[in-house]
Design a protein around this motif. Structure first.
Motif, PDB file in Angstrom:
ATOM      1  N   ASP A 183      38.966  18.625   5.316  1.00  0.00           N
ATOM      2  CA  ASP A 183      37.786  18.030   4.523  1.00  0.00           C
ATOM      3  C   ASP A 183      37.936  17.273   3.399  1.00  0.00           C
ATOM      4  OD1 ASP A 183      36.396  19.458   6.415  1.00  0.00           O
ATOM      5  OD2 ASP A 183      35.747  21.106   5.024  1.00  0.00           O
ATOM      6  N   PHE A 184      39.183  17.240   2.843  1.00  0.00           N
ATOM      7  CA  PHE A 184      39.548  16.537   1.641  1.00  0.00           C
ATOM      8  C   PHE A 184      40.484  15.416   1.749  1.00  0.00           C
ATOM      9  CE2 PHE A 184      37.726  20.441   0.541  1.00  0.00           C
ATOM     10  CZ  PHE A 184      37.386  20.575  -0.607  1.00  0.00           C
ATOM     11  N   ASN A 185      40.515  14.491   0.911  1.00  0.00           N
ATOM     12  CA  ASN A 185      41.514  13.383   0.786  1.00  0.00           C
ATOM     13  C   ASN A 185      42.571  13.775  -0.518  1.00  0.00           C
ATOM     14  OD1 ASN A 185      40.748  11.730   2.712  1.00  0.00           O
ATOM     15  ND2 ASN A 185      38.835  10.931   1.314  1.00  0.00           N
ATOM     16  N   ALA A 186      43.575  13.579  -0.136  1.00  0.00           N
ATOM     17  CA  ALA A 186      44.652  13.898  -1.441  1.00  0.00           C
ATOM     18  C   ALA A 186      45.132  12.766  -2.112  1.00  0.00           C
ATOM     19  CB  ALA A 186      46.071  14.475  -0.613  1.00  0.00           C
ATOM     20  N   SER A 187      45.247  12.990  -3.396  1.00  0.00           N
ATOM     21  CA  SER A 187      45.877  12.013  -4.153  1.00  0.00           C
ATOM     22  C   SER A 187      47.046  12.727  -5.106  1.00  0.00           C
ATOM     23  CB  SER A 187      44.765  11.639  -5.599  1.00  0.00           C
ATOM     24  OG  SER A 187      43.546  11.176  -5.224  1.00  0.00           O
ATOM     25  N   TYR A 188      48.233  11.866  -4.714  1.00  0.00           N
ATOM     26  CA  TYR A 188      49.283  12.313  -5.416  1.00  0.00           C
ATOM     27  C   TYR A 188      49.490  11.972  -6.636  1.00  0.00           C
ATOM     28  CZ  TYR A 188      54.607  13.073  -5.439  1.00  0.00           C
ATOM     29  OH  TYR A 188      55.772  13.191  -5.853  1.00  0.00           O
ATOM     30  N   LEU A 189      49.752  12.801  -7.867  1.00  0.00           N
ATOM     31  CA  LEU A 189      49.668  12.430  -9.209  1.00  0.00           C
ATOM     32  C   LEU A 189      51.003  12.565  -9.879  1.00  0.00           C
ATOM     33  CD1 LEU A 189      46.686  14.565  -9.906  1.00  0.00           C
ATOM     34  CD2 LEU A 189      46.634  12.128  -9.332  1.00  0.00           C
ATOM     35  N   GLY A 190      52.132  12.906  -9.160  1.00  0.00           N
ATOM     36  CA  GLY A 190      53.376  12.962  -9.847  1.00  0.00           C
ATOM     37  C   GLY A 190      54.254  14.139  -9.518  1.00  0.00           C
ATOM     38  N   TYR A 191      55.525  14.152  -9.874  1.00  0.00           N
ATOM     39  CA  TYR A 191      56.426  15.056  -9.513  1.00  0.00           C
ATOM     40  C   TYR A 191      57.566  15.112 -10.718  1.00  0.00           C
ATOM     41  CZ  TYR A 191      60.097  17.029  -6.417  1.00  0.00           C
ATOM     42  OH  TYR A 191      61.017  17.915  -5.673  1.00  0.00           O
ATOM     43  N   ALA A 192      58.125  16.387 -10.866  1.00  0.00           N
ATOM     44  CA  ALA A 192      58.879  16.326 -11.594  1.00  0.00           C
ATOM     45  C   ALA A 192      59.957  17.690 -11.316  1.00  0.00           C
ATOM     46  CB  ALA A 192      58.885  16.370 -13.239  1.00  0.00           C
ATOM     47  N   GLN A 193      61.094  17.881 -11.815  1.00  0.00           N
ATOM     48  CA  GLN A 193      61.792  18.838 -11.445  1.00  0.00           C
ATOM     49  C   GLN A 193      61.861  20.020 -12.682  1.00  0.00           C
ATOM     50  OE1 GLN A 193      62.807  16.126 -12.833  1.00  0.00           O
ATOM     51  NE2 GLN A 193      65.025  15.730 -13.542  1.00  0.00           N
ATOM     52  N   SER A 194      62.453  21.047 -12.530  1.00  0.00           N
ATOM     53  CA  SER A 194      62.380  22.105 -13.267  1.00  0.00           C
ATOM     54  C   SER A 194      63.576  23.046 -13.076  1.00  0.00           C
ATOM     55  CB  SER A 194      60.974  22.675 -13.923  1.00  0.00           C
ATOM     56  OG  SER A 194      61.259  23.660 -15.090  1.00  0.00           O
ATOM     57  N   SER A 195      64.792  23.077 -13.554  1.00  0.00           N
ATOM     58  CA  SER A 195      65.630  24.190 -13.026  1.00  0.00           C
ATOM     59  C   SER A 195      65.884  24.120 -11.847  1.00  0.00           C
ATOM     60  CB  SER A 195      65.233  25.436 -13.540  1.00  0.00           C
ATOM     61  OG  SER A 195      65.325  25.371 -15.095  1.00  0.00           O
ATOM     62  N   LEU A 240      43.198  21.402  -6.564  1.00  0.00           N
ATOM     63  CA  LEU A 240      44.491  20.911  -7.365  1.00  0.00           C
ATOM     64  C   LEU A 240      45.830  21.774  -6.873  1.00  0.00           C
ATOM     65  CD1 LEU A 240      42.550  21.008 -10.876  1.00  0.00           C
ATOM     66  CD2 LEU A 240      42.960  19.078  -9.278  1.00  0.00           C
ATOM     67  N   LEU A 241      46.556  20.901  -6.767  1.00  0.00           N
ATOM     68  CA  LEU A 241      47.977  21.730  -6.854  1.00  0.00           C
ATOM     69  C   LEU A 241      48.714  21.328  -8.045  1.00  0.00           C
ATOM     70  CD1 LEU A 241      50.127  23.423  -5.296  1.00  0.00           C
ATOM     71  CD2 LEU A 241      50.832  21.111  -4.276  1.00  0.00           C
ATOM     72  N   SER A 242      49.275  22.362  -8.983  1.00  0.00           N
ATOM     73  CA  SER A 242      49.847  22.156 -10.145  1.00  0.00           C
ATOM     74  C   SER A 242      51.155  22.932 -10.362  1.00  0.00           C
ATOM     75  CB  SER A 242      48.900  22.756 -11.033  1.00  0.00           C
ATOM     76  OG  SER A 242      49.312  23.128 -12.470  1.00  0.00           O
ATOM     77  N   SER A 243      51.689  22.442 -11.270  1.00  0.00           N
ATOM     78  CA  SER A 243      53.027  23.222 -11.594  1.00  0.00           C
ATOM     79  C   SER A 243      52.902  23.885 -12.968  1.00  0.00           C
ATOM     80  CB  SER A 243      54.330  22.434 -11.904  1.00  0.00           C
ATOM     81  OG  SER A 243      54.018  21.307 -12.977  1.00  0.00           O
ATOM     82  N   SER A 257      56.181  12.973 -16.719  1.00  0.00           N
ATOM     83  CA  SER A 257      55.011  12.790 -15.419  1.00  0.00           C
ATOM     84  C   SER A 257      54.230  13.487 -15.071  1.00  0.00           C
ATOM     85  CB  SER A 257      56.199  12.166 -14.291  1.00  0.00           C
ATOM     86  OG  SER A 257      56.796  13.354 -13.815  1.00  0.00           O
ATOM     87  N   ILE A 258      54.502  14.982 -15.611  1.00  0.00           N
ATOM     88  CA  ILE A 258      53.830  16.117 -15.261  1.00  0.00           C
ATOM     89  C   ILE A 258      52.585  16.323 -16.003  1.00  0.00           C
ATOM     90  CG2 ILE A 258      53.492  18.553 -15.083  1.00  0.00           C
ATOM     91  CD1 ILE A 258      55.955  18.768 -13.598  1.00  0.00           C
ATOM     92  N   VAL A 259      52.868  15.851 -17.300  1.00  0.00           N
ATOM     93  CA  VAL A 259      51.853  16.046 -18.532  1.00  0.00           C
ATOM     94  C   VAL A 259      50.774  14.748 -18.103  1.00  0.00           C
ATOM     95  CG1 VAL A 259      51.366  15.150 -20.881  1.00  0.00           C
ATOM     96  CG2 VAL A 259      53.493  16.654 -20.290  1.00  0.00           C
ATOM     97  N   LYS A 260      51.379  13.655 -17.831  1.00  0.00           N
ATOM     98  CA  LYS A 260      50.237  12.537 -17.278  1.00  0.00           C
ATOM     99  C   LYS A 260      49.286  13.144 -16.176  1.00  0.00           C
ATOM    100  CE  LYS A 260      50.477   7.956 -15.803  1.00  0.00           C
ATOM    101  NZ  LYS A 260      51.403   6.913 -14.865  1.00  0.00           N
TER     102      LYS A 260
END
Ligand SMILES: [Fe+2]
Length: 267
Positions: A243-255, A7-10, A27-30
């Motif tokens: 070895d992995f497939n990526a799924s892009y789940l969302g993006y948002a700004q913060s400061s 996972l990549l997360s903010s 969008s990040i909460v989702k």
């Protein structure tokens, strides 16, 4: 293979309390909820979290404390993140295996067991969404600011090797922003140039062009101030390989920072 998911997360502080997240970060909460579902599906024994707020000198640290318990008040803004309790099991055995694998590759990786060690919010914010019941073991890893991106990538390769060979079911999460040229004003977007670099990097991941993502990371990190100098991303890319497939789940700004969320599932 027991690296079941990555996972990549903010971790913007405004995400700490779900009921207080501003509209522009919904969008990040989702995305957090989608990541939580994917974690549930793979039923992991352990979650390894690379934190771009656990910045260390000289060594790559592995928090192998058997139980992580305490209260976090964030140094950066003690009004927003104050006295937040955490209580999660750890995995001492796997933590020491990870550090040993680093040493075997000539990388200064050091495991520690220290019950007074207090987590940063780069760990705690995503974990409150990923493992809300505190029922999965956690190992948190530092970003070593003395290490080059290349060394950090090799450390990530060793992390990936240990997790693939482990008989435990593991999720690897990396917590940090891409562009990170912070400005005052929580709703501020990255500049157009920084956003363009974020978009290109995201596109490479979506298209499975991990080698291209790795190729641009040094210049991208310098130009857009990628959080931790890009180390949390370098370690993740090293662990993923191809070895992995990526799924892009969302993006948002913060400061002024750019915060994408991804899940990566084994091919
Ligand atoms: Fe951060």
């Amino acid at each position: 293979m027991s690296l079941e998911l990555a996972l990549l997360s903010s971790h913007a502080p405004s995400l700490l309390h779900e009921d207080q997240v501003p509209d522009f970060q919904q969008s990040i909460v989702k995305a957090f909820h989608q990541q939580r579902e994917k974690i549930k599906q793979v039923k992991p024994d352990v979650l390894i979290m690379i934190s771009s707020h656990f910045l260390t000198n000289w060594n790559h640290y592995v928090d192998a404390t058997p139980r992580h318990e305490g209260y976090l008040t964030a140094r950066e803004h003690p009004d927003m993140i104050a006295n937040i309790p955490f209580n999660y099991p750890g995995d001492e055995e796997l933590g020491y295996q990870l550090a040993q694998a680093g040493k075997d590759a000539g990388i200064p990786a050091v495991a520690f067991k220290e019950p007074t060690y207090i987590w940063d919010y780069g760990v705690l914010v995503p974990l409150r969404y990923f493992v809300p019941d505190g029922d999965i073991a956690v190992i948190d890893l530092s970003c070593n600011m003395s290490a080059s991106l290349e060394e950090t990538y090799r450390w990530g390769q060793q992390i990936g090797k240990v997790l693939r060979e482990s008989n435990k079911r593991a999720v690897l999460a990396s917590s940090g922003a891409l562009s990170h040229h912070l400005t005052r004003g929580r709703a501020n977007m990255p500049s157009l140039a920084e956003k363009a670099l974020d978009d290109k990097f995201i596109e490479f991941l979506v298209e499975g062009k991990y080698d291209s993502a790795w190729d641009i990371l040094p210049q991208f990190s310098a130009a857009a101030d990628v959080e931790s100098g890009g180390r949390h991303v370098a370690a993740l890319l090293g662990a993923l390989g191809n070895d992995f497939n990526a799924s892009y789940l969302g993006y948002a700004q913060s400061s002024g920072s750019g915060n994408p969320h991804f899940s990566f599932q084994p091919k």
